[in-house]
Each structure stands twice: as C-alpha cells, then as structure tokens.
Enzyme design. Structure first.
Site, PDB file in Angstrom:
ATOM      1  N   SER A  92      31.356   5.449  26.148  1.00 16.44           N
ATOM      2  CA  SER A  92      32.380   5.541  27.189  1.00 16.44           C
ATOM      3  C   SER A  92      33.522   6.461  26.775  1.00 16.44           C
ATOM      4  O   SER A  92      34.345   6.842  27.583  1.00 16.44           O
ATOM      5  CB  SER A  92      32.957   4.155  27.470  1.00 16.44           C
ATOM      6  OG  SER A  92      33.747   3.724  26.373  1.00 16.44           O
ATOM      7  N   GLY A  93      33.558   6.772  25.483  1.00 14.07           N
ATOM      8  CA  GLY A  93      34.693   7.526  24.966  1.00 14.07           C
ATOM      9  C   GLY A  93      35.712   6.602  24.338  1.00 14.07           C
ATOM     10  O   GLY A  93      36.684   7.046  23.744  1.00 14.07           O
ATOM     11  N   GLY A  94      35.474   5.315  24.469  1.00 14.03           N
ATOM     12  CA  GLY A  94      36.393   4.332  23.888  1.00 14.03           C
ATOM     13  C   GLY A  94      35.957   3.931  22.491  1.00 14.03           C
ATOM     14  O   GLY A  94      34.916   4.359  21.987  1.00 14.03           O
ATOM     15  N   ILE A  95      36.761   3.100  21.901  1.00 10.77           N
ATOM     16  CA  ILE A  95      36.545   2.724  20.510  1.00 10.77           C
ATOM     17  C   ILE A  95      35.269   1.900  20.315  1.00 10.77           C
ATOM     18  O   ILE A  95      34.522   2.110  19.353  1.00 10.77           O
ATOM     19  CB  ILE A  95      37.775   1.957  19.970  1.00 10.77           C
ATOM     20  CG1 ILE A  95      37.546   1.513  18.528  1.00 10.77           C
ATOM     21  CG2 ILE A  95      38.121   0.764  20.842  1.00 10.77           C
ATOM     22  CD1 ILE A  95      38.799   0.956  17.882  1.00 10.77           C
ATOM     23  N   ASP A  96      35.011   0.981  21.234  1.00 12.96           N
ATOM     24  CA  ASP A  96      33.903   0.057  21.032  1.00 12.96           C
ATOM     25  C   ASP A  96      32.543   0.742  21.041  1.00 12.96           C
ATOM     26  O   ASP A  96      31.760   0.586  20.109  1.00 12.96           O
ATOM     27  CB  ASP A  96      33.956  -1.055  22.084  1.00 12.96           C
ATOM     28  CG  ASP A  96      35.189  -1.941  21.913  1.00 12.96           C
ATOM     29  OD1 ASP A  96      35.620  -2.110  20.754  1.00 12.96           O
ATOM     30  OD2 ASP A  96      35.698  -2.448  22.914  1.00 12.96           O
ATOM     31  N   SER A  97      32.302   1.503  22.082  1.00  9.55           N
ATOM     32  CA  SER A  97      30.995   2.146  22.153  1.00  9.55           C
ATOM     33  C   SER A  97      30.851   3.213  21.073  1.00  9.55           C
ATOM     34  O   SER A  97      29.751   3.444  20.558  1.00  9.55           O
ATOM     35  CB  SER A  97      30.774   2.748  23.543  1.00  9.55           C
ATOM     36  OG  SER A  97      31.783   3.682  23.859  1.00  9.55           O
ATOM     37  N   CYS A 110      28.052  -3.416  38.162  1.00 10.04           N
ATOM     38  CA  CYS A 110      27.893  -2.130  37.483  1.00 10.04           C
ATOM     39  C   CYS A 110      27.011  -2.279  36.252  1.00 10.04           C
ATOM     40  O   CYS A 110      26.153  -1.447  35.994  1.00 10.04           O
ATOM     41  CB  CYS A 110      29.265  -1.579  37.091  1.00 10.04           C
ATOM     42  SG  CYS A 110      29.193  -0.105  36.065  1.00 10.04           S
ATOM     43  N   GLY A 157      28.669  -0.999  23.686  1.00  4.13           N
ATOM     44  CA  GLY A 157      29.701  -1.545  22.808  1.00  4.13           C
ATOM     45  C   GLY A 157      30.226  -2.894  23.254  1.00  4.13           C
ATOM     46  O   GLY A 157      31.344  -3.261  22.916  1.00  4.13           O
ATOM     47  N   CYS A 200      37.620   0.249  37.013  1.00  6.45           N
ATOM     48  CA  CYS A 200      37.597   1.602  36.468  1.00  6.45           C
ATOM     49  C   CYS A 200      37.688   2.682  37.545  1.00  6.45           C
ATOM     50  O   CYS A 200      38.197   3.752  37.303  1.00  6.45           O
ATOM     51  CB  CYS A 200      36.356   1.806  35.617  1.00  6.45           C
ATOM     52  SG  CYS A 200      34.822   1.896  36.566  1.00  6.45           S
TER      53      CYS A 200
END
Length: 362
Positions: free
Chosen positions: A13-18, A107, A131, A204
């Site tokens: 996603s571009g986030g930390i988790d994934s 989703c 993530g 989102c």
RNA sequence: UGUCUGAUGGUGUAAUGGUAGCACAACAGAUUUUGGUUCUGUUUGUCCAGGUUCGAAUCCUGGUCAGACAA
C-alpha cells in the site's frame, strides 16, 4: 499452479505494514512480487496533505520506490472500474437503503483477495500476502483465521469474508508481531518516513473524511429525491428536521444539530417515511440480531444453539452469545446487552482468538 | 384597549446586589484501516435606554417583544 513453491504476491500500500511484510517475506527466502492497487482517483488536494493511506497516487509511488529499494519486482494494478462497481456501488446503495456499509470488509473480500488471487495465478504465485495484523493456520482440513498477536492492532474483524480458497494461499507476515516492534524495525532500517507516516484511517476513497459529501457527489439529485424529514421521538413526537435519512447512522449522536437538553442518539432509520427516530443511549440496547450473507471459517457448518463470542463493530469487546440458525440467516441472542446494532455492519463470531465466521447485520 | 407575567450564549435553563454556571448543540483535537461511539479542549449570552448603588442579570422608570387573562 506454479512449480515454484516459494513465490508470493504481496499487496503493497506504500504504508509501513505492508512494506515490512514484503521485507519479511523476502528475508524468509520467498520470491516476492509486489502489487499496488489503483482503486480511486482523488480530485481534491486535501488528501495529499493528509497523506492518506492505502490508495492515493502518492502512496503508489512510495510503494514502487520501496519495492525497488528492497529489490523486488512490482506492478500497479488498475482496479478503478472494479472498485467502483463493487465497493463504491454497494457503499452508496446501502446508505440509500438506510443501512450503514463497511466498505473495508467488502474491499478485502472483493477487491484485494478477489482480484489478487487471479493475478497470483497469472504470475504463478502460490501465495498472496498483506500487511494485516491477523493470522491464518491450517487445522482439521480448514484454514483458520485468527486475531493478530498485537490485540490492540488486530484487524481480523475486517477479514471475516475471506473464503477457504483465499485463506489457503494467504500469508500474514505481521500476525505474530506487535505494531510497536514493526515501527521500531522500520526506524532501525532507516525507513524513517514510513515509521512516521500516519496510520491509514477513515474511508480510503473519501476525501475530507465526509461520506455525506461523497454520497451527494455520487448520487446526483440526492437531496431533491430524498430531502428533509422529521426527527421523531420514541413516542412519535416530531422533534425537528433532519437532512435526509442517508446522512445518518444508528447510534449517531454528533451532527444531529438538535438540542434537547440531554444526549440523543439515532435509534431507528425509517426509509419509507424518511423519519429518524431519536432516543436515549439506553434506547439503543438490543439483545438479539439477525444476520445474512454468512461466511464460515473455522467450521464447515454451525449447529443450532452454538455458543460464541460476537463482535458487532471493530472496536468493541466480544459479547457471549448463542447462534440460532434459520435457513440462510442466523439469529444471534447475546447474553449481555448490545448497543447500537447497525444494519449493514458486520457481526463476527470468535472462539477465543479464532474467527468462526460472520455475517451482515439485517 | 386594559391588567398581569416574562425576556440570560444556537437551544433549554441556573444565579434575588458581589467574578454569569450547567446541560444540549456547534467547532477543534485525541482515538481509529468503515460508519458511529468515547475522551479532551474551545467559542458564543444577561432585550433596549436611563436611574439607584462602591458594585445590577438581579432594585426603580420608560420602551420593545412574547405569553396569559380581561373586554
């Protein structure tokens, strides 16, 4: 399926988790391919300022850069049409029906797993990964979804719609980790930006965090079609005017714009008469609910009278309950009162940390 | 037309001479991969004009407005 047993398609996603999930998979020796969805175009600039979570263009770029950085292949999958046809449409229609949808559940099932599985097939990946803070394990010929170890970040609630086919090929690399550790690791690896990035939050695809404006944009003439209606009391007395039933949800207190000397909550939404019933907090109490669209995870079937814990919203403690089966739907009778049971939301059954199944509240 | 009563923030109310408080609403922040909830904080008021008093939302006079009663 591919002969390569260690190939995984990870949703970035571009986030930390994934991002960290991808990193873990890579370290574990998987051949990793990243994919980022393009689900929705933003028109307003406010989302950029807010650095919104999973789907903005900016995040797509960040995901791609991260993939390059850790040396995995990556692609962008344009799912805008699919997303609109499934998630957005359902979102709008539910509100028009006087219910309150949970687009994230939809989703995950339709867009994320729905589309990623087929891409995985195309690419010869036998696993897919995200993530999410959740866990999956095989047991008794079933694939069982359970909560993440970090109970404060557990996201299993949003995943109850996943099928056995989905879960059979799913890896959750973060399931055994705590968010704090993930942040720490990101910081240690010099991923400062990621570590400091805000949590993805709110819907989102909705800028400015205002689903009411979004509904107006998506449904031209909404206000002239539905328009103002009456707030009424439990006894049927008219208390004031509201802006149209789709703008309200069960349990809502803020934004009613009506001062009655004590807190009032939306207790019922009557679409036929365009009436919103207001009552006290205690008037929100219920001890049973009905669900449909059932998906079972831990067991292939549920016996009438089965005991379970049920959650009717993401951030609420599970409540002991008994499940009574009734054809295509279930009646859930809880042993303690529930407040603001909201049609359209998900009721998820837990047995300890495992997800038994779930359904949509009628 | 006369009499009586009342007039406090967006709403409902408290304070009977001594810093105008509360609830609800509104707004902002916190929390949060849905909506909602919850928590914290903030803004806004004594109908008008005079007078009495060290000091007036409070007492007096006049006005305006509202309600009730009378005719």
């Amino acid at each position: 399926m591919s002969t390569n047993k260690r190939k995984v398609l990870v949703c970035l996603s571009g986030g930390i988790d994934s991002s960290l999930a991808a990193l873990f998979l890579k370290k574990q020796g998987y051949e990793v391919h990243g994919v980022t969805f393009r689900t929705w175009d933003y028109v307003t600039e406010s989302c950029w300022e807010k650095q919104k979570g999973c789907c903005s263009i900016e995040s797509i770029v960040e995901a791609k850069q991260f993939a390059e950085k850790i040396g995995i292949t990556h692609q962008v999958l344009d799912l805008r049409e699919h997303f609109k046809k499934t998630v957005i449409n359902e979102f709008v229609n539910e509100y028009l029906a006087g219910r309150t949808p949970n687009p994230c559940v939809r989703c995950n099932a339709e867009t994320k797993w729905g589309e990623v599985m087929s891409l995985a097939d195309e690419l010869g990946c036998n696993y897919v990964s995200t993530g999410h803070y959740a866990q999956v394990r095989g047991e008794n010929d079933r694939f069982i979804l359970s909560q993440g170890m970090d109970e404060t970040k557990d996201q299993s609630y949003f995943l109850w719609m996943l099928t056995q086919e989905n879960l059979a090929r799913t890896i959750f690399p973060l399931g055994k980790w705590k968010k704090a550790d993930i942040k720490k690791m990101a910081a240690e690896r010099g991923l400062v930006k990621l570590a400091e990035k805000r949590e993805s939050q709110e819907i989102c695809f909705i800028p400015k965090n205002d689903y009411r404006d979004f509904l107006k944009e998506q449904v031209p003439g909404l206000d002239s079609k539905i328009g103002e209606g009456n707030f009424i009391s439990m006894e049927g007395k008219v208390l004031g005017q509201h802006k149209g039933y789709p703008y309200y949800t069960i349990g809502q207190r803020k934004g009613l714009g009506i001062a009655l000397g004590e807190p009032r909550f939306v207790v019922d939404i009557r679409t036929r008469t365009n009436e919103i019933v207001l009552g006290s907090y205690n008037d929100l109490e219920k001890k049973s609910l009905k669900i449909k669209n059932i998906n079972l995870i831990k067991y292939p079937e549920i016996k009438d009278g089965m005991q379970t814990d049920v959650k009717i919203r993401f951030r609420s403690k599970p409540v002991k309950a008994t499940i009574f089966t009734e054809n295509e739907s279930y009646i859930i009778v809880t042993h303690q009162p529930l407040y603001a049971v909201t049609p359209g939301q998900s009721a998820v059954f837990y047995e300890g940390h495992d997800i038994v199944g779930g359904g949509i509240i009628v």
